[in-house]
Enzyme design. Structure first.
Site, PDB file in Angstrom:
ATOM      1  N   ARG A  82     -65.350  18.441   2.114  1.00  0.00           N
ATOM      2  CA  ARG A  82     -64.518  17.244   2.145  1.00  0.00           C
ATOM      3  C   ARG A  82     -63.135  17.556   1.591  1.00  0.00           C
ATOM      4  O   ARG A  82     -63.022  18.258   0.590  1.00  0.00           O
ATOM      5  CB  ARG A  82     -65.179  16.143   1.300  1.00  0.00           C
ATOM      6  CG  ARG A  82     -66.316  15.478   2.031  1.00  0.00           C
ATOM      7  CD  ARG A  82     -67.072  14.528   1.172  1.00  0.00           C
ATOM      8  NE  ARG A  82     -66.238  13.604   0.404  1.00  0.00           N
ATOM      9  CZ  ARG A  82     -66.725  12.588  -0.292  1.00  0.00           C
ATOM     10  NH1 ARG A  82     -68.031  12.362  -0.313  1.00  0.00           N
ATOM     11  NH2 ARG A  82     -65.927  11.804  -0.970  1.00  0.00           N
TER      12      ARG A  82
ATOM     13  N   ARG B 121     -69.455  21.750  -3.595  1.00  0.00           N
ATOM     14  CA  ARG B 121     -70.358  21.291  -2.532  1.00  0.00           C
ATOM     15  C   ARG B 121     -69.764  21.448  -1.126  1.00  0.00           C
ATOM     16  O   ARG B 121     -68.564  21.377  -0.932  1.00  0.00           O
ATOM     17  CB  ARG B 121     -70.816  19.849  -2.792  1.00  0.00           C
ATOM     18  CG  ARG B 121     -69.769  18.790  -2.588  1.00  0.00           C
ATOM     19  CD  ARG B 121     -70.293  17.421  -2.993  1.00  0.00           C
ATOM     20  NE  ARG B 121     -69.278  16.405  -2.808  1.00  0.00           N
ATOM     21  CZ  ARG B 121     -69.438  15.123  -3.082  1.00  0.00           C
ATOM     22  NH1 ARG B 121     -70.583  14.684  -3.575  1.00  0.00           N
ATOM     23  NH2 ARG B 121     -68.460  14.264  -2.874  1.00  0.00           N
TER      24      ARG B 121
HETATM   25  P1  AMP Z   1     -67.351   8.415  -1.225  1.00  0.00           P
HETATM   26  O1  AMP Z   1     -67.831   9.178  -0.044  1.00  0.00           O
HETATM   27  O2  AMP Z   1     -68.260   7.266  -1.578  1.00  0.00           O
HETATM   28  O3  AMP Z   1     -67.042   9.299  -2.407  1.00  0.00           O
HETATM   29  O4  AMP Z   1     -65.958   7.730  -0.790  1.00  0.00           O
HETATM   30  C1  AMP Z   1     -64.836   8.521  -0.424  1.00  0.00           C
HETATM   31  C2  AMP Z   1     -63.579   7.690  -0.505  1.00  0.00           C
HETATM   32  O5  AMP Z   1     -63.670   6.579   0.403  1.00  0.00           O
HETATM   33  C3  AMP Z   1     -63.317   7.054  -1.864  1.00  0.00           C
HETATM   34  O6  AMP Z   1     -62.655   7.952  -2.753  1.00  0.00           O
HETATM   35  C4  AMP Z   1     -62.446   5.861  -1.464  1.00  0.00           C
HETATM   36  O7  AMP Z   1     -61.129   6.272  -1.166  1.00  0.00           O
HETATM   37  C5  AMP Z   1     -63.079   5.416  -0.168  1.00  0.00           C
HETATM   38  N1  AMP Z   1     -64.173   4.424  -0.395  1.00  0.00           N
HETATM   39  C6  AMP Z   1     -65.507   4.590  -0.139  1.00  0.00           C
HETATM   40  N2  AMP Z   1     -66.212   3.496  -0.471  1.00  0.00           N
HETATM   41  C7  AMP Z   1     -65.317   2.602  -0.962  1.00  0.00           C
HETATM   42  C8  AMP Z   1     -65.428   1.303  -1.511  1.00  0.00           C
HETATM   43  N3  AMP Z   1     -66.625   0.682  -1.619  1.00  0.00           N
HETATM   44  N4  AMP Z   1     -64.293   0.684  -1.926  1.00  0.00           N
HETATM   45  C9  AMP Z   1     -63.083   1.279  -1.818  1.00  0.00           C
HETATM   46  N5  AMP Z   1     -62.911   2.521  -1.337  1.00  0.00           N
HETATM   47  C10 AMP Z   1     -64.010   3.203  -0.903  1.00  0.00           C
END
Ligand code: AMP
Length: 218
Positions: free
Chosen positions: A161, A127
Site C-alpha cells: 500500500r 506488510r
Molecule cells: P484502512 O485500510 O482502514 O487503513 O484505510 C485507509 C485509508 O482510507 C485511511 O487512512 C483513510 O484515509 C481512509 N478511510 C478508510 N476508512 C475510513 C473511515 N471510516 N473514515 C474516514 N476515512 C477512512
C-alpha cells in the site's frame, strides 16, 4: 450478527475480519478496501479520496457514511457484517447506529484490538500482499515459504500500500488516537465494548474474538 473491529492501523482488523467471513459467513465491510477499489477504478470519488488517503487523513464523514449505507442495502449482508476500519469518528458511529436501526438491526459487539504503537509501525512498514489473490505477508514475520512466490496461488507479483510508509503510519496513528480512540468510551457507554490483546499470535487473537462472539450469542 453485526460486529465492529476497532483498533489502530495494523492491529490485525482485516486479518480477523477475513477469518470471520470464512468461519461465520459474515461480510467484511472495509471502508479502506472500498476506497482503494474506487481509486483503482479511477472514479471521481476515488480520485478525491486518494490525496487524503495518501496523507493518512480521514475521508469526510458524508462520503464514508454514504458508501456504507449503500453497501448495507445489498442482500449479501443478511448473515451479518464485520465492520473493519469503520466507524472512525463519533459522527460515523452515530450514523451507523441509525443505519442499523433503520434496518431493524443493532450492533452486537465492538471488539477493541489493543496493540502497542511501535509494534504497529513495524507490522505495517513490512506488510505486503499477493497482487493476484490478496494473501497477506510480512517481510520479517510472515514471509512466503519460497521467496517471491505466493504460497496460496503461486503468483510472483506482490503489492504494497502506498500509505504504508513509516511517516504515513505515524500520521495515521496520530489521527487514530485523536479522532477514533474516543469511540472506545462511546461503545463502553453503550455496554458493547470487549477489549482483547492484539499483540498475541493471529490464532490466539482469533480465539479471543471467537470467545467474545460466543459470549454475545449466549
Ligand atoms: P484502512 O485500510 O482502514 O487503513 O484505510 C485507509 C485509508 O482510507 C485511511 O487512512 C483513510 O484515509 C481512509 N478511510 C478508510 N476508512 C475510513 C473511515 N471510516 N473514515 C474516514 N476515512 C477512512
Amino acid at each position: 450478527m453485526n460486529l465492529i473491529l476497532l483498533g489502530p492501523p495494523g492491529a490485525g482488523k482485516g486479518t480477523q475480519a477475513k477469518i470471520l467471513e470464512e468461519q461465520h459467513g459474515f461480510k467484511q465491510l472495509s471502508t479502506g478496501d472500498m476506497l482503494r477499489a474506487a481509486v483503482t477504478a479511477g472514479t471521481a470519488q476515488g480520485l478525491r479520496a486518494k490525496t487524503i488517503m495518501d496523507r493518512g487523513d480521514l475521508v469526510s464523514d458524508d462520503v464514508i457514511i454514504a458508501i456504507v449505507d449503500e453497501r448495507l442495502s445489498k442482500p449479501d449482508v443478511s448473515k451479518g457484517v464485520v465492520f473493519d476500519g469503520f466507524p472512525r469518528t463519533p459522527a460515523q458511529a452515530d450514523a451507523l447506529d441509525k443505519m442499523l436501526a433503520a434496518r431493524g438491526q443493532k450492533l452486537d459487539a465492538v471488539i477493541e484490538i489493543k496493540v502497542d504503537d511501535e509494534a504497529l509501525v513495524k507490522r505495517i512498514v513490512g506488510r505486503f500482499t499477493c497482487a493476484k489473490c490478496g494473501q497477506g505477508y510480512h517481510s520479517e514475520f510472515a514471509k512466503p515459504k519460497k521467496t517471491g512466490i505466493c504460497d496460496v496461488c503461486g503468483s510472483t507479483e506482490f503489492t504494497r500500500r502506498v500509505d504504508d510508509t513509516e511517516k504515513t503510519v505515524r500520521d495515521r496513528l496520530q489521527v487514530y488516537n485523536k479522532q477514533t480512540a474516543p469511540l472506545v468510551a462511546y461503545y463502553h457507554g453503550q455496554g458493547n465494548l470487549h477489549v482483547i490483546d492484539g499483540m498475541a499470535d493471529i490464532a490466539d487473537v482469533t480465539r479471543e474474538v471467537e470467545a467474545v462472539i460466543s459470549r454475545v450469542k449466549a
